[in-house]
Design a protein around this motif. Structure first.
Motif, PDB file in Angstrom:
ATOM      1  N   ALA A 164      58.596 -49.138  41.021  1.00  0.00           N
ATOM      2  CA  ALA A 164      57.593 -48.416  41.807  1.00  0.00           C
ATOM      3  C   ALA A 164      56.390 -49.321  42.088  1.00  0.00           C
ATOM      4  CB  ALA A 164      57.146 -47.164  41.066  1.00  0.00           C
ATOM      5  N   ILE A 165      55.899 -49.255  43.326  1.00  0.00           N
ATOM      6  CA  ILE A 165      54.716 -50.018  43.728  1.00  0.00           C
ATOM      7  C   ILE A 165      53.819 -49.061  44.514  1.00  0.00           C
ATOM      8  CG2 ILE A 165      53.827 -52.087  44.856  1.00  0.00           C
ATOM      9  CD1 ILE A 165      56.668 -53.230  44.772  1.00  0.00           C
ATOM     10  N   TYR A 166      53.046 -48.245  43.801  1.00  0.00           N
ATOM     11  CA  TYR A 166      52.182 -47.287  44.488  1.00  0.00           C
ATOM     12  C   TYR A 166      50.703 -47.613  44.342  1.00  0.00           C
ATOM     13  CZ  TYR A 166      52.333 -45.232  39.754  1.00  0.00           C
ATOM     14  OH  TYR A 166      52.287 -45.035  38.399  1.00  0.00           O
ATOM     15  N   LYS A 167      50.365 -48.565  43.486  1.00  0.00           N
ATOM     16  CA  LYS A 167      48.956 -48.929  43.344  1.00  0.00           C
ATOM     17  C   LYS A 167      48.435 -49.501  44.656  1.00  0.00           C
ATOM     18  CE  LYS A 167      45.669 -51.843  40.875  1.00  0.00           C
ATOM     19  NZ  LYS A 167      44.616 -50.839  41.103  1.00  0.00           N
ATOM     20  N   ASP A 198      56.251 -45.403  52.436  1.00  0.00           N
ATOM     21  CA  ASP A 198      57.620 -45.789  52.120  1.00  0.00           C
ATOM     22  C   ASP A 198      57.983 -45.272  50.738  1.00  0.00           C
ATOM     23  OD1 ASP A 198      57.829 -47.124  54.534  1.00  0.00           O
ATOM     24  OD2 ASP A 198      57.250 -49.066  53.683  1.00  0.00           O
ATOM     25  N   GLU A 199      59.254 -45.039  50.525  1.00  0.00           N
ATOM     26  CA  GLU A 199      59.705 -44.437  49.264  1.00  0.00           C
ATOM     27  C   GLU A 199      59.247 -45.236  48.054  1.00  0.00           C
ATOM     28  OE1 GLU A 199      63.872 -42.886  47.149  1.00  0.00           O
ATOM     29  OE2 GLU A 199      63.873 -43.723  49.180  1.00  0.00           O
ATOM     30  N   VAL A 200      59.272 -46.555  48.140  1.00  0.00           N
ATOM     31  CA  VAL A 200      58.913 -47.388  47.006  1.00  0.00           C
ATOM     32  C   VAL A 200      57.428 -47.308  46.683  1.00  0.00           C
ATOM     33  CG1 VAL A 200      58.440 -49.487  48.347  1.00  0.00           C
ATOM     34  CG2 VAL A 200      59.281 -49.678  45.987  1.00  0.00           C
ATOM     35  N   ASN A 201      56.618 -46.873  47.646  1.00  0.00           N
ATOM     36  CA  ASN A 201      55.170 -46.810  47.468  1.00  0.00           C
ATOM     37  C   ASN A 201      54.662 -45.418  47.133  1.00  0.00           C
ATOM     38  OD1 ASN A 201      55.158 -48.991  50.258  1.00  0.00           O
ATOM     39  ND2 ASN A 201      54.831 -49.622  48.140  1.00  0.00           N
ATOM     40  N   ARG A 202      55.547 -44.472  46.912  1.00  0.00           N
ATOM     41  CA  ARG A 202      55.140 -43.114  46.557  1.00  0.00           C
ATOM     42  C   ARG A 202      55.019 -42.958  45.047  1.00  0.00           C
ATOM     43  NH1 ARG A 202      59.741 -40.274  50.291  1.00  0.00           N
ATOM     44  NH2 ARG A 202      58.785 -40.646  52.356  1.00  0.00           N
ATOM     45  N   PHE A 260      38.600 -44.029  41.391  1.00  0.00           N
ATOM     46  CA  PHE A 260      39.931 -43.488  41.106  1.00  0.00           C
ATOM     47  C   PHE A 260      41.026 -44.240  41.862  1.00  0.00           C
ATOM     48  CE2 PHE A 260      42.971 -39.653  41.309  1.00  0.00           C
ATOM     49  CZ  PHE A 260      43.639 -40.102  40.185  1.00  0.00           C
ATOM     50  N   ASP A 261      40.775 -44.614  43.116  1.00  0.00           N
ATOM     51  CA  ASP A 261      41.815 -45.319  43.860  1.00  0.00           C
ATOM     52  C   ASP A 261      42.096 -46.707  43.279  1.00  0.00           C
ATOM     53  OD1 ASP A 261      39.364 -46.320  44.641  1.00  0.00           O
ATOM     54  OD2 ASP A 261      39.921 -46.589  46.737  1.00  0.00           O
ATOM     55  N   GLU A 262      41.130 -47.265  42.529  1.00  0.00           N
ATOM     56  CA  GLU A 262      41.347 -48.537  41.848  1.00  0.00           C
ATOM     57  C   GLU A 262      42.047 -48.339  40.508  1.00  0.00           C
ATOM     58  OE1 GLU A 262      37.403 -50.987  43.328  1.00  0.00           O
ATOM     59  OE2 GLU A 262      37.227 -49.650  41.596  1.00  0.00           O
ATOM     60  N   ALA A 263      41.708 -47.253  39.810  1.00  0.00           N
ATOM     61  CA  ALA A 263      42.301 -46.998  38.489  1.00  0.00           C
ATOM     62  C   ALA A 263      43.748 -46.531  38.601  1.00  0.00           C
ATOM     63  CB  ALA A 263      41.479 -45.941  37.750  1.00  0.00           C
ATOM     64  N   PHE A 264      44.050 -45.793  39.655  1.00  0.00           N
ATOM     65  CA  PHE A 264      45.375 -45.194  39.813  1.00  0.00           C
ATOM     66  C   PHE A 264      46.435 -46.285  39.970  1.00  0.00           C
ATOM     67  CE2 PHE A 264      48.547 -43.070  42.718  1.00  0.00           C
ATOM     68  CZ  PHE A 264      49.098 -42.280  41.729  1.00  0.00           C
ATOM     69  N   GLY A 265      47.348 -46.348  39.018  1.00  0.00           N
ATOM     70  CA  GLY A 265      48.412 -47.347  39.057  1.00  0.00           C
ATOM     71  C   GLY A 265      48.140 -48.580  38.212  1.00  0.00           C
ATOM     72  N   LEU A 266      47.008 -48.614  37.507  1.00  0.00           N
ATOM     73  CA  LEU A 266      46.717 -49.764  36.645  1.00  0.00           C
ATOM     74  C   LEU A 266      47.706 -49.874  35.490  1.00  0.00           C
ATOM     75  CD1 LEU A 266      42.815 -49.764  36.340  1.00  0.00           C
ATOM     76  CD2 LEU A 266      44.227 -51.584  37.306  1.00  0.00           C
ATOM     77  N   VAL A 267      48.102 -48.718  34.947  1.00  0.00           N
ATOM     78  CA  VAL A 267      49.048 -48.689  33.837  1.00  0.00           C
ATOM     79  C   VAL A 267      50.462 -48.697  34.414  1.00  0.00           C
ATOM     80  CG1 VAL A 267      49.752 -47.379  31.774  1.00  0.00           C
ATOM     81  CG2 VAL A 267      47.353 -47.457  32.454  1.00  0.00           C
ATOM     82  N   ASN A 268      51.424 -49.057  33.603  1.00  0.00           N
ATOM     83  CA  ASN A 268      52.842 -49.187  33.967  1.00  0.00           C
ATOM     84  C   ASN A 268      53.270 -48.218  35.078  1.00  0.00           C
ATOM     85  OD1 ASN A 268      55.594 -49.567  34.031  1.00  0.00           O
ATOM     86  ND2 ASN A 268      55.938 -48.977  31.905  1.00  0.00           N
ATOM     87  N   GLN A 269      53.695 -48.770  36.224  1.00  0.00           N
ATOM     88  CA  GLN A 269      54.099 -47.939  37.362  1.00  0.00           C
ATOM     89  C   GLN A 269      55.556 -47.485  37.278  1.00  0.00           C
ATOM     90  OE1 GLN A 269      52.342 -49.262  41.297  1.00  0.00           O
ATOM     91  NE2 GLN A 269      51.784 -51.051  40.056  1.00  0.00           N
ATOM     92  N   GLY A 270      56.317 -48.056  36.368  1.00  0.00           N
ATOM     93  CA  GLY A 270      57.675 -47.588  36.136  1.00  0.00           C
ATOM     94  C   GLY A 270      58.610 -47.798  37.313  1.00  0.00           C
ATOM     95  N   PHE A 271      59.562 -46.856  37.461  1.00  0.00           N
ATOM     96  CA  PHE A 271      60.604 -46.964  38.474  1.00  0.00           C
ATOM     97  C   PHE A 271      60.611 -45.732  39.373  1.00  0.00           C
ATOM     98  CE2 PHE A 271      61.967 -49.503  34.890  1.00  0.00           C
ATOM     99  CZ  PHE A 271      62.452 -50.666  35.487  1.00  0.00           C
ATOM    100  N   GLN A 272      61.105 -45.928  40.583  1.00  0.00           N
ATOM    101  CA  GLN A 272      61.361 -44.815  41.489  1.00  0.00           C
ATOM    102  C   GLN A 272      62.683 -44.145  41.103  1.00  0.00           C
ATOM    103  OE1 GLN A 272      59.309 -43.603  43.462  1.00  0.00           O
ATOM    104  NE2 GLN A 272      57.871 -45.211  44.085  1.00  0.00           N
ATOM    105  N   PRO A 273      62.929 -42.910  41.553  1.00  0.00           N
ATOM    106  CA  PRO A 273      64.189 -42.238  41.211  1.00  0.00           C
ATOM    107  C   PRO A 273      65.437 -43.011  41.624  1.00  0.00           C
ATOM    108  CG  PRO A 273      62.622 -40.649  42.075  1.00  0.00           C
ATOM    109  CD  PRO A 273      61.996 -41.999  42.256  1.00  0.00           C
ATOM    110  N   ASN A 274      65.333 -43.883  42.648  1.00  0.00           N
ATOM    111  CA  ASN A 274      66.494 -44.662  43.088  1.00  0.00           C
ATOM    112  C   ASN A 274      66.680 -45.958  42.294  1.00  0.00           C
ATOM    113  OD1 ASN A 274      64.467 -46.327  44.043  1.00  0.00           O
ATOM    114  ND2 ASN A 274      64.968 -46.064  46.216  1.00  0.00           N
TER     115      ASN A 274
END
Length: 453
Positions: free
Chosen positions: A219-222, A288-292, A201-215
């Protein structure tokens, strides 16, 4: 690999136990009887998809062929085992890796018939979808391994491409032979739809489009969440005219989603209500906010309703979903697709907040021949470009029309299933071609031929 070896060892011990549990049975004959009585079923699938983008933007088309083969042993003292393999290869089509000179990007939809994590690979796409050991007791069961899960509104197969979402873990299904049903599960490995590799799961999480943070940052959470898996709770009360479900999805270290659903049938009318609430878990606060994945102050609240009128041949329904502006509704897209009442193929709510969605649908069903015709219209309002605090993927408000025809012949062609889907999706306000290429402002034809055996 560990699970595969474990189940293989269990099967060996299991079968060896058969041979030693009764002196009257020869071990070889027991072994042979188990597998001689195994059932084999499968599916052959041919999928043609063509997407026509507006104006001079690049169009794409492809034809894929594949299928599945499943083997399941007969039930012996409650135990059974099974495995399923799927395969896909490209038959014909244009260059799906061609980059549009205006948008600077390549194809999206047609590549999803193959391997989205290995773009350009169109042959030798093979995956072990299922390999499990299951113990049945009454109408209940306990399964472990690569399993086909019970349907839920979030974690599901969503079999709309050449292969489906696949899940691994343990699943307990309790059917009390009454209105009450209960599912308890822990899933820790996944193979997303349109992929042929299994991931923790920790490898799969974030494989698909991570999009943007609210700011507005990308987003870079993978790779930042050492998550172990997903815990699932599903209680269902199922009666002849009233159904009620309580779901809870706990994504380790990531988020929690509570989903409530009820529907009531009165004569030829049916009313349904859904409510979903999601919030982040505390682990993300140290990042960090960008990694959430979700920010601590995001609290998604979604209310969906549906009213339908039906007869043996007709069904007319109107559905409305309100995603409040308390936060974006976020769900790991690597595990399935959200199924609100307003959800239709090529349009989901995940990633949005502060929007209103209205869907009108008309279906007509004939029994002889087995022919179904359906049309649907969806209006999504409130999504604004650059409003990232409520718009993870930076999409525009849209209108979408779907037309679907399915046909299942009888007699000599029994087992054949034809499915034709036409999709037209257009933006309401923003016409920026490079931003919405292959996301909206397109027509799409899908022709799926399945043969089940």
């Amino acid at each position: 690999m560990r699970t595969t070896l474990f189940i293989s060892l269990l099967l060996l011990v299991f079968l060896n136990g058969f041979s030693q549990s009764s002196k009257e049975l020869d071990s070889l004959s027991v072994f042979q009887d188990i597998f001689d009585s195994s059932s084999v079923e499968g599916e052959l699938r041919n999928f043609t998809m063509a997407t026509y983008n507006r104006g001079s933007l690049q169009d794409y088309s492809t034809n894929a062929t594949g299928g599945t083969v499943k083997i399941k042993t007969k039930n012996f003292k409650g135990f059974e085992a099974g495995m399923q393999t799927s395969f896909t290869y490209k038959t014909i089509g244009n260059d799906l890796n061609a980059v549009d000179p205006i948008a600077g990007r390549g194809d999206k939809w047609e590549l999803e018939l193959y391997d989205i994590f290995n773009k350009g690979e169109f042959e030798h796409l093979i995956r072990l979808d299922e390999l499990y050991l299951q113990y049945n007791f009454g109408k209940s069961y306990l399964a472990y391994g690569k399993i086909k899960t019970e349907y839920t509104r979030l974690i599901n197969a969503s079999d709309g491409r050449m292969n489906r979402f696949a899940h691994q873990g343990a699943w307990l299904h309790l059917n009390f032979d009454s209105p009450h049903k209960l599912d308890l599960a822990w899933l820790n490995r996944f193979s997303p739809r349109s992929s042929y590799v299994w991931f923790d799961f920790d490898e799969a999480f974030g494989l698909v489009n991570q999009g943007f943070q609210p700011n507005g940052e990308a987003a870079i959470y993978k790779g930042f969440y050492p998550t172990q898996g997903v815990a699932i709770f599903n209680y269902g009360y199922i009666n002849h005219n009233f159904n009620f479900h309580v779901y809870n999805f706990l994504f380790d270290k990531i988020s929690n989603i509570v989903w409530l659903e009820a529907d009531y049938v009165y004569k030829t009318y049916k009313l349904g209500l859904q409510y979903a609430h999601s919030q982040a878990l505390s682990y993300g606060e140290q990042l960090d906010e960008v990694n959430r994945y979700m920010q601590p102050d995001e609290r998604a609240n979604v209310l969906s309703s549906k009213l339908s009128w039906f007869t043996p041949k007709w069904e007319v329904s109107a559905a409305y979903t309100k995603a409040f502006d308390t936060g974006r509704f976020l769900f790991p897209k690597e595990l399935g697709r959200d199924h609100f009442y307003t959800s239709i193929p090529r349009s989901r709510l995940e990633g949005l907040g502060g929007v209103d969605v209205f869907t009108l649908r008309v279906d007509y069903q004939l029994s002889k021949p087995n022919l179904h015709f359906g049309v649907s219209y969806q209006d999504l309002s409130g999504a604004e470009v650059q409003r990232f605090q409520l718009n993870k993927y930076n999409i525009d408000s849209t209108r979408q029309f779907n037309t679907q025809i399915t046909f299942e012949p009888e007699g000599f062609f029994k087992g054949l299933h034809l499915d034709l889907l036409w999709v037209y999706r257009t933006n309401k306000t923003n016409e920026q071609q490079d931003l919405f290429f292959n996301r909206s402002n397109f027509h799409q034809i899908n022709l799926v031929t399945n043969f089940y055996f």
